[in-house]
Design a protein around this motif. Structure first.
Motif, PDB file in Angstrom:
ATOM      1  N   PRO A  38       8.826   2.139  -5.033  1.00  0.00           N
ATOM      2  CA  PRO A  38       8.600   3.468  -5.606  1.00  0.00           C
ATOM      3  C   PRO A  38       7.231   3.544  -6.278  1.00  0.00           C
ATOM      4  CG  PRO A  38      10.747   2.581  -6.268  1.00  0.00           C
ATOM      5  CD  PRO A  38       9.994   1.451  -5.634  1.00  0.00           C
ATOM      6  N   ASP A  39       6.595   4.697  -6.179  1.00  0.00           N
ATOM      7  CA  ASP A  39       5.356   4.973  -6.912  1.00  0.00           C
ATOM      8  C   ASP A  39       4.250   3.971  -6.584  1.00  0.00           C
ATOM      9  OD1 ASP A  39       4.154   6.805  -8.597  1.00  0.00           O
ATOM     10  OD2 ASP A  39       4.444   5.583 -10.379  1.00  0.00           O
ATOM     11  N   TYR A  40       4.211   3.509  -5.341  1.00  0.00           N
ATOM     12  CA  TYR A  40       3.229   2.500  -4.940  1.00  0.00           C
ATOM     13  C   TYR A  40       1.975   3.138  -4.339  1.00  0.00           C
ATOM     14  CZ  TYR A  40       1.433  -1.728  -2.572  1.00  0.00           C
ATOM     15  OH  TYR A  40       0.645  -2.770  -2.139  1.00  0.00           O
ATOM     16  N   ILE A  41       2.150   4.204  -3.556  1.00  0.00           N
ATOM     17  CA  ILE A  41       1.026   4.860  -2.892  1.00  0.00           C
ATOM     18  C   ILE A  41       0.794   6.224  -3.548  1.00  0.00           C
ATOM     19  CG2 ILE A  41       0.133   5.740  -0.690  1.00  0.00           C
ATOM     20  CD1 ILE A  41       1.929   3.717   0.718  1.00  0.00           C
ATOM     21  N   ALA A  42      -0.459   6.518  -3.885  1.00  0.00           N
ATOM     22  CA  ALA A  42      -0.797   7.761  -4.578  1.00  0.00           C
ATOM     23  C   ALA A  42      -0.386   8.973  -3.737  1.00  0.00           C
ATOM     24  CB  ALA A  42      -2.295   7.804  -4.858  1.00  0.00           C
ATOM     25  N   PRO A  43       0.363   9.918  -4.315  1.00  0.00           N
ATOM     26  CA  PRO A  43       0.815  11.091  -3.554  1.00  0.00           C
ATOM     27  C   PRO A  43      -0.320  11.876  -2.912  1.00  0.00           C
ATOM     28  CG  PRO A  43       1.980  10.939  -5.643  1.00  0.00           C
ATOM     29  CD  PRO A  43       0.899   9.902  -5.685  1.00  0.00           C
ATOM     30  N   GLU A  44      -1.462  12.002  -3.607  1.00  0.00           N
ATOM     31  CA  GLU A  44      -2.567  12.774  -3.036  1.00  0.00           C
ATOM     32  C   GLU A  44      -3.168  12.092  -1.806  1.00  0.00           C
ATOM     33  OE1 GLU A  44      -4.256  10.548  -6.669  1.00  0.00           O
ATOM     34  OE2 GLU A  44      -2.414  11.607  -6.101  1.00  0.00           O
ATOM     35  N   ILE A  45      -3.080  10.770  -1.760  1.00  0.00           N
ATOM     36  CA  ILE A  45      -3.546  10.040  -0.576  1.00  0.00           C
ATOM     37  C   ILE A  45      -2.612  10.313   0.599  1.00  0.00           C
ATOM     38  CG2 ILE A  45      -3.782   7.710   0.398  1.00  0.00           C
ATOM     39  CD1 ILE A  45      -4.930   6.804  -2.276  1.00  0.00           C
ATOM     40  N   VAL A  46      -1.322  10.327   0.322  1.00  0.00           N
ATOM     41  CA  VAL A  46      -0.344  10.638   1.368  1.00  0.00           C
ATOM     42  C   VAL A  46      -0.570  12.057   1.893  1.00  0.00           C
ATOM     43  CG1 VAL A  46       2.106  10.901   1.894  1.00  0.00           C
ATOM     44  CG2 VAL A  46       1.346   9.048   0.387  1.00  0.00           C
ATOM     45  N   SER A  47      -0.771  13.001   0.982  1.00  0.00           N
ATOM     46  CA  SER A  47      -0.990  14.391   1.397  1.00  0.00           C
ATOM     47  C   SER A  47      -2.233  14.524   2.263  1.00  0.00           C
ATOM     48  CB  SER A  47      -1.119  15.294   0.161  1.00  0.00           C
ATOM     49  OG  SER A  47       0.072  15.292  -0.588  1.00  0.00           O
ATOM     50  N   GLU A  48      -3.259  13.779   1.916  1.00  0.00           N
ATOM     51  CA  GLU A  48      -4.489  13.817   2.706  1.00  0.00           C
ATOM     52  C   GLU A  48      -4.248  13.293   4.119  1.00  0.00           C
ATOM     53  OE1 GLU A  48      -9.019  12.033   2.276  1.00  0.00           O
ATOM     54  OE2 GLU A  48      -7.825  12.443   0.470  1.00  0.00           O
ATOM     55  N   PHE A  49      -3.500  12.213   4.224  1.00  0.00           N
ATOM     56  CA  PHE A  49      -3.170  11.676   5.553  1.00  0.00           C
ATOM     57  C   PHE A  49      -2.362  12.690   6.351  1.00  0.00           C
ATOM     58  CE2 PHE A  49      -0.156   9.568   8.384  1.00  0.00           C
ATOM     59  CZ  PHE A  49      -1.026   8.846   9.198  1.00  0.00           C
ATOM     60  N   GLU A  50      -1.401  13.324   5.725  1.00  0.00           N
ATOM     61  CA  GLU A  50      -0.560  14.303   6.421  1.00  0.00           C
ATOM     62  C   GLU A  50      -1.392  15.458   6.958  1.00  0.00           C
ATOM     63  OE1 GLU A  50       3.742  13.875   4.154  1.00  0.00           O
ATOM     64  OE2 GLU A  50       2.162  15.068   3.194  1.00  0.00           O
ATOM     65  N   ARG A  51      -2.372  15.930   6.175  1.00  0.00           N
ATOM     66  CA  ARG A  51      -3.222  17.030   6.644  1.00  0.00           C
ATOM     67  C   ARG A  51      -4.095  16.590   7.813  1.00  0.00           C
ATOM     68  NH1 ARG A  51      -3.938  17.708   1.063  1.00  0.00           N
ATOM     69  NH2 ARG A  51      -5.997  16.710   1.179  1.00  0.00           N
ATOM     70  N   LEU A  52      -4.672  15.409   7.699  1.00  0.00           N
ATOM     71  CA  LEU A  52      -5.579  14.928   8.741  1.00  0.00           C
ATOM     72  C   LEU A  52      -4.865  14.663  10.055  1.00  0.00           C
ATOM     73  CD1 LEU A  52      -7.827  12.442   6.708  1.00  0.00           C
ATOM     74  CD2 LEU A  52      -8.562  14.587   7.763  1.00  0.00           C
ATOM     75  N   HIS A  53      -3.606  14.232   9.987  1.00  0.00           N
ATOM     76  CA  HIS A  53      -2.884  13.829  11.189  1.00  0.00           C
ATOM     77  C   HIS A  53      -1.761  14.786  11.563  1.00  0.00           C
ATOM     78  CE1 HIS A  53      -4.833   9.866  11.709  1.00  0.00           C
ATOM     79  NE2 HIS A  53      -5.020   9.969  10.401  1.00  0.00           N
ATOM     80  N   ASP A  54      -1.689  15.914  10.852  1.00  0.00           N
ATOM     81  CA  ASP A  54      -0.708  16.949  11.170  1.00  0.00           C
ATOM     82  C   ASP A  54       0.693  16.354  11.303  1.00  0.00           C
ATOM     83  OD1 ASP A  54       0.245  19.488  11.699  1.00  0.00           O
ATOM     84  OD2 ASP A  54      -0.103  19.338  13.851  1.00  0.00           O
ATOM     85  N   THR A  55       1.098  15.639  10.276  1.00  0.00           N
ATOM     86  CA  THR A  55       2.398  14.977  10.296  1.00  0.00           C
ATOM     87  C   THR A  55       3.009  15.018   8.910  1.00  0.00           C
ATOM     88  OG1 THR A  55       3.560  12.967  11.009  1.00  0.00           O
ATOM     89  CG2 THR A  55       1.524  12.655   9.764  1.00  0.00           C
ATOM     90  N   THR A  56       4.202  14.494   8.800  1.00  0.00           N
ATOM     91  CA  THR A  56       4.887  14.362   7.518  1.00  0.00           C
ATOM     92  C   THR A  56       5.277  12.904   7.325  1.00  0.00           C
ATOM     93  OG1 THR A  56       5.784  16.596   7.696  1.00  0.00           O
ATOM     94  CG2 THR A  56       6.835  15.128   6.115  1.00  0.00           C
ATOM     95  N   VAL A  57       4.990  12.379   6.150  1.00  0.00           N
ATOM     96  CA  VAL A  57       5.380  11.007   5.822  1.00  0.00           C
ATOM     97  C   VAL A  57       6.648  11.064   4.975  1.00  0.00           C
ATOM     98  CG1 VAL A  57       4.719   8.840   4.732  1.00  0.00           C
ATOM     99  CG2 VAL A  57       2.988  10.241   5.884  1.00  0.00           C
ATOM    100  N   GLU A  58       7.659  10.364   5.424  1.00  0.00           N
ATOM    101  CA  GLU A  58       8.940  10.320   4.718  1.00  0.00           C
ATOM    102  C   GLU A  58       9.129   8.920   4.138  1.00  0.00           C
ATOM    103  OE1 GLU A  58      13.154   9.945   6.589  1.00  0.00           O
ATOM    104  OE2 GLU A  58      12.713  12.088   6.467  1.00  0.00           O
ATOM    105  N   PHE A  59       9.315   8.845   2.837  1.00  0.00           N
ATOM    106  CA  PHE A  59       9.426   7.549   2.168  1.00  0.00           C
ATOM    107  C   PHE A  59      10.881   7.208   1.871  1.00  0.00           C
ATOM    108  CE2 PHE A  59       5.047   8.608   1.248  1.00  0.00           C
ATOM    109  CZ  PHE A  59       4.408   7.385   1.334  1.00  0.00           C
ATOM    110  N   SER A  60      11.186   5.938   1.996  1.00  0.00           N
ATOM    111  CA  SER A  60      12.408   5.383   1.415  1.00  0.00           C
ATOM    112  C   SER A  60      11.975   4.154   0.626  1.00  0.00           C
ATOM    113  CB  SER A  60      13.436   5.026   2.494  1.00  0.00           C
ATOM    114  OG  SER A  60      12.873   4.192   3.478  1.00  0.00           O
ATOM    115  N   TYR A  61      12.763   3.812  -0.376  1.00  0.00           N
ATOM    116  CA  TYR A  61      12.296   2.829  -1.348  1.00  0.00           C
ATOM    117  C   TYR A  61      13.294   1.691  -1.535  1.00  0.00           C
ATOM    118  CZ  TYR A  61       9.270   6.773  -2.511  1.00  0.00           C
ATOM    119  OH  TYR A  61       8.390   7.819  -2.447  1.00  0.00           O
ATOM    120  N   PHE A  62      12.742   0.511  -1.834  1.00  0.00           N
ATOM    121  CA  PHE A  62      13.561  -0.621  -2.264  1.00  0.00           C
ATOM    122  C   PHE A  62      13.202  -0.914  -3.717  1.00  0.00           C
ATOM    123  CE2 PHE A  62       9.897  -2.161   0.222  1.00  0.00           C
ATOM    124  CZ  PHE A  62       9.222  -2.942  -0.704  1.00  0.00           C
TER     125      PHE A  62
END
Length: 352
Positions: A38-62
């Motif tokens: 949890p809380d390992y990758i910065a949310p704004e970095i994920v959002s940037e990747f999603e915009r650039l690659h026109d996708t959605t990243v779905e996280f599950s956590y241990f």
């Protein structure tokens, strides 16, 4: 004879069954599934990747390395596209056929990773890319423990005032390593009698342990509220919690700490390998890697990212310990099966 209405209902039922059977595949096609802390990758970095690659990243956590290992064992490594794996487990996952090989063409930005981080994986180096690294030491509240801690023994044989005030990791391998370090031994001691003795000491410590696990990283954390006064913590977690209370401190004991490294890998079962490669490559773009290191308060193995990090980060002794501290600290290594089995038994007695 079957009435038209009944035939219609039967056809509807068959169609529904077909849709349900196809649903897992449809869901896999819509999201890149990432399994991480949890809380390992910065949310704004994920959002940037999603915009650039026109996708959605779905996280599950241990919530612990052992929990991740157990879930993947149940699913035979399936259910995710990208996995965050600790250094110790990469080779084991490769042997089980859970990881997809990564070539230089798949992840071009891996060229920025310091070679020592791939060399340490040996034959498994083509299956995972180092992402962040850090240390395990002692975090504590200076207002409640003004003398601080010099040794692991001071945490593992605590003052009676610390009863029900400690937090320890829910990863038995780390607990045993701490006990070994406290006795002046290697964290990778495999002697079964010594492991059993370490387990005995850890069981005696249980009345002092409020919980086995990892802290919340906000103002609700027990280390912030004062329910916990000390424990074994990851350096990055303590640095985050210091933002909520200046009394929180971190030290690597005189015997040395434990060095850990997180590696990103692609699941062999993934049906979105191209996007999984792209995600790992994106996180290793130097500017992104620098932002990620700052967000997590951790050290980056990405040599090119250092040019984009502030000097305060690069010179912070909790993030980048000096050479003397590093020489006293150890990576955890694989132990013989009989030794690991004994550690697993101790974990069951302590935590589960």
């Amino acid at each position: 004879m079957t009435s038209p209405g009944m035939r219609y209902l039967r056809r509807c039922g068959m169609l529904a069954a077909l849709l349900l059977s196809a649903l897992p595949g449809l869901l896999r096609a819509e999201h890149l599934k990432v399994y991480t802390w949890p809380d390992y990758i910065a949310p704004e970095i994920v959002s940037e990747f999603e915009r650039l690659h026109d996708t959605t990243v779905e996280f599950s956590y241990f919530d612990s390395d052992e929990a991740r290992d157990q879930e993947l064992a149940i699913t035979n490594g399936r259910g995710h596209d990208v996995l965050l794996v600790n250094r110790l487990q990469v080779s084991k996952y490769v042997r089980r056929g859970w990881l997809h090989p990564l070539s230089a063409d798949d992840v071009p930005n891996r060229r920025h990773i310091d070679k020592r981080w791939s060399d340490t994986l040996g034959d498994a180096s083509h299956y995972a890319v180092a992402n962040l690294w850090g240390t395990v030491g002692i975090g504590y509240r200076q207002d409640h423990v003004p003398a601080g801690f010099r040794s692991w023994n001071e945490l593992l044989q605590p003052d009676k005032r610390l009863r029900n005030r400690l937090s320890l990791p829910a990863y038995t391998r780390e607990l045993i390593a701490m006990s070994m370090k406290a006795d002046g031994l290697s964290a990778n001691t495999s002697d079964e009698a010594m492991i059993i003795e370490a387990g005995r000491k850890l069981r005696e410590l249980k009345p002092f342990v409020r919980y086995y696990g990892y802290p919340m990283l906000d103002e609700s954390s027990d280390l912030v509220t004062g329910k916990v006064w000390a424990g074994a913590f990851y350096n990055g977690d303590v640095l985050r919690l210091q933002a909520f209370d200046e009394n929180i401190r971190f030290v690597i004991p005189e015997e040395g700490g434990i060095i850990w490294a997180g590696y990103l890998a692609v699941a062999q079962s993934s049906d979105r390998t191209s996007q999984a490669f792209a995600f790992i490559d994106f996180l290793n773009e130097p500017r992104i890697a620098a932002r990620q290191a700052e967000y997590a308060n951790l050290a980056t193995p990405n040599t090119a990212a250092r040019a984009y990090l502030p000097q305060e980060h690069l010179e912070h002794p909790t993030i980048y310990p000096d050479q003397e501290v590093m020489e006293r600290s150890e990576f955890l290594e694989s132990l013989p099966p009989r030794s690991q089995k004994q550690i697993n038994i101790i974990g069951t007695q302590l935590i589960y």
